[in-house]
Write an enzyme that holds these catalytic residues in place. Sequence first.
Site, PDB file in Angstrom:
ATOM      1  N   LEU A  16       0.850  -1.181   0.000  1.00  0.00           N
ATOM      2  CA  LEU A  16       0.000   0.000   0.000  1.00  0.00           C
ATOM      3  C   LEU A  16       0.890   1.236   0.000  1.00  0.00           C
ATOM      4  CD1 LEU A  16      -2.627  -1.124   2.676  1.00  0.00           C
ATOM      5  CD2 LEU A  16      -2.884  -1.155   0.180  1.00  0.00           C
ATOM      6  N   SER A  17       0.300   2.396  -0.275  1.00  0.00           N
ATOM      7  CA  SER A  17       1.135   3.592  -0.323  1.00  0.00           C
ATOM      8  C   SER A  17       1.822   3.840   1.014  1.00  0.00           C
ATOM      9  CB  SER A  17       0.310   4.814  -0.738  1.00  0.00           C
ATOM     10  OG  SER A  17      -0.779   5.012   0.133  1.00  0.00           O
ATOM     11  N   GLU A  18       1.159   3.467   2.130  1.00  0.00           N
ATOM     12  CA  GLU A  18       1.805   3.610   3.434  1.00  0.00           C
ATOM     13  C   GLU A  18       1.421   2.459   4.357  1.00  0.00           C
ATOM     14  OE1 GLU A  18       3.981   5.918   3.988  1.00  0.00           O
ATOM     15  OE2 GLU A  18       3.504   7.282   2.333  1.00  0.00           O
ATOM     16  N   THR A  19       2.395   2.036   5.145  1.00  0.00           N
ATOM     17  CA  THR A  19       2.156   1.129   6.262  1.00  0.00           C
ATOM     18  C   THR A  19       2.686   1.794   7.518  1.00  0.00           C
ATOM     19  OG1 THR A  19       2.278  -0.867   4.905  1.00  0.00           O
ATOM     20  CG2 THR A  19       2.688  -1.124   7.266  1.00  0.00           C
ATOM     21  N   CYS A  45       3.017  11.381   6.720  1.00  0.00           N
ATOM     22  CA  CYS A  45       1.936  10.843   5.898  1.00  0.00           C
ATOM     23  C   CYS A  45       0.607  11.138   6.571  1.00  0.00           C
ATOM     24  CB  CYS A  45       2.095   9.341   5.683  1.00  0.00           C
ATOM     25  SG  CYS A  45       0.748   8.686   4.664  1.00  0.00           S
TER      26      CYS A  45
END
Length: 295
Positions: free
Chosen positions: A46-49, A81
Amino acid sequence: MDIPIYTVDAFTKVPFEGNPAAICLVDPEHDLSEAQMQKVAAEMNLSETVFLRNKEKNGSFSKGNSFHIRWFTPTNEVNLCGHATLATAAVLYNELRNPSSSVKFDSLSGELVVSKDGNGFVMNFPLNETIVQDKAEYHKLLELIVSVDCVETVEYSPPTKKLLVRLTDKMTRKQLESLTPDISSMMAAEVTGKVKGVIVTLKGSTENGAVSSDGETYDFISRYFAPWNGIPEDPVTGSAHTVLAYYWGKVLSKKTLFARQCSRRGGDVRMRVLEGDRVDLIGQAVTVLKGSFIL
């Protein structure tokens, strides 16, 4: 070890829209190395974890209000983020029923505070200044995104390494949504490390189609591309709106702003520009998955 993990769609109240993030709740007694965190983020893709830890050794995710937070893309760690922070607050409040009036996150961008706001959440973030740039300096990169004739101005945000590209007012929402940047060539065109993401934005109006499903006109709309961080296009980007809020707040002489990030999934963001170079980002989130990651 088993790590509790959630997937949450941020900046939306509808599942499978907005921007998904994974949130890992890490027990201080079973700390993860940076290499392990990066592998988990790559696996989630995913774009961020997020990796969240209690600041107190015996602290509780369901009762505490002070945490350490780190964000990893599939390829590297980032300093800030927004959507993943919003998703983390949704886990604490909605899933774990944390009763705190606000929660604080220690991060690489300093302390971040999130509180509940009706059905949504308010994130207090740094407001990131932009500086006017010479379009000619970025001509090669711009041509891979949109015709330079369609570019009104280019500005740069040093703290975030984001390039803001404002389109001319003759452009429409449909044209913005139809852009197909050459992602791989973008990376080849910018190798200095100065730019880590490109925001393409357009002033909102009823005439150009920048209107919400509820009939409210957006102050501005945007898309965000960050292939240098392993994210060809991010669905909805909180950190980009810390830059956009500065730019459009200045241009429109407004302290409150309403915007749409026009990715395929899409999402709405409300902003309040505050004194002291801060901005409130306001949005909703919905959990779509919960389970355990096994290491």
